[in-house]
Design an enzyme around this catalytic site. Structure first.
Site, mmCIF file in Angstrom:
data_model
loop_
_atom_site.group_PDB
_atom_site.id
_atom_site.type_symbol
_atom_site.label_atom_id
_atom_site.label_comp_id
_atom_site.label_asym_id
_atom_site.label_seq_id
_atom_site.Cartn_x
_atom_site.Cartn_y
_atom_site.Cartn_z
ATOM 1 N N ASP A 7 42.523 28.726 39.798
ATOM 2 C CA ASP A 7 41.483 29.701 39.520
ATOM 3 C C ASP A 7 41.470 30.671 40.707
ATOM 4 O OD1 ASP A 7 39.127 30.833 38.291
ATOM 5 O OD2 ASP A 7 37.955 29.785 39.812
ATOM 6 N N ASP A 9 38.532 33.318 41.586
ATOM 7 C CA ASP A 9 37.252 33.594 42.222
ATOM 8 C C ASP A 9 36.578 32.319 42.716
ATOM 9 O OD1 ASP A 9 37.359 36.412 41.698
ATOM 10 O OD2 ASP A 9 36.955 35.937 39.596
#
Length: 220
Positions: A7, A9
């Site tokens: 991922d 963020d």
């Protein structure tokens, strides 16, 4: 072949690029400060709470792409990367990526944030493969609409399944996935090696219950 998925963020980055792009637009006076800041904060809180309406959010988030000339957008994006993103890139995240690269693993970032914002950030980590929400382009301009399935929650699973179908030699049986968010529990639940990274409270509890590793990439 082993696949290492990250991922972006609050996982590789010590912050949220989508939210910071909104702040950048406000700081530069590109959007109405009061209205945009209020909406940006509301959507970000909904994301953290697991109540985000992804369609409503994307209509809001992609509007500045529709309303501005692409060449100007790209100039703004260069400044955004320098001002907002470089300061939140993490040394430990780079080292984690490099460990997987050195092991010969295929590297992939999967993020709900749109490709316009995330593509140059992912390149800074030296990662070539990106699954992101796709803003629609028509005749060289952004329309403000989304093309295909947003890579959010279960949408990440669907988008990854499509990517795997197009990339022979990879499957979920030897795949790592690193994420901070409970929104990614659907995908974390399907991979062989789920890892919670500086997780939010819901993901932290889930990781403890399921015996998933919990790590931090934040500077001490």
């Amino acid at each position: 072949m082993t696949l290492a998925i990250f991922d972006l963020d609050n996982t590789l980055l010590a912050g949220d690029s989508d939210y910071l792009w909104g702040r950048f637009l406000v700081d530069r006076g590109i959007v109405d400060p009061e209205i945009y800041e209020m909406a940006n904060t509301r959507f970000y809180e909904a994301y953290k709470n697991g109540t985000l309406d992804i369609g409503e959010f994307l209509e809001f988030a992609l509007r500045p792409l529709r309303e501005n000339d692409p060449e100007q957008l790209f100039r703004w994006r260069e400044s955004f990367i320098e001002e907002k993103i470089l300061p939140i890139m993490q040394t430990a995240a780079r080292e984690l990526v490099e460990r997987h690269r050195s092991a010969g693993h295929t590297l992939l970032v999967i993020t709900a944030t749109n490709r316009f914002v995330t593509e140059p950030i992912v390149r800074l980590y030296g990662i070539d493969n990106l699954i992101a929400t796709e803003p629609e382009l028509r005749e060289g301009r952004y329309t403000g609409r989304v093309e295909g399935i947003p890579s959010f929650q279960e949408g990440k699973v669907q988008r990854l399944s499509a990517w795997l179908a197009d990339n022979d030699g990879h499957d979920l049986e030897d795949t790592w996935f690193y994420s901070d968010s409970h929104n990614d529990i659907p995908l974390l639940s399907r991979v062989a090696h789920p890892v919670a990274v500086d997780p939010d409270p819901v993901l932290h509890r889930t990781a403890q219950q399921r015996g998933w590793p919990v790590i931090s990439l934040r500077a001490a």
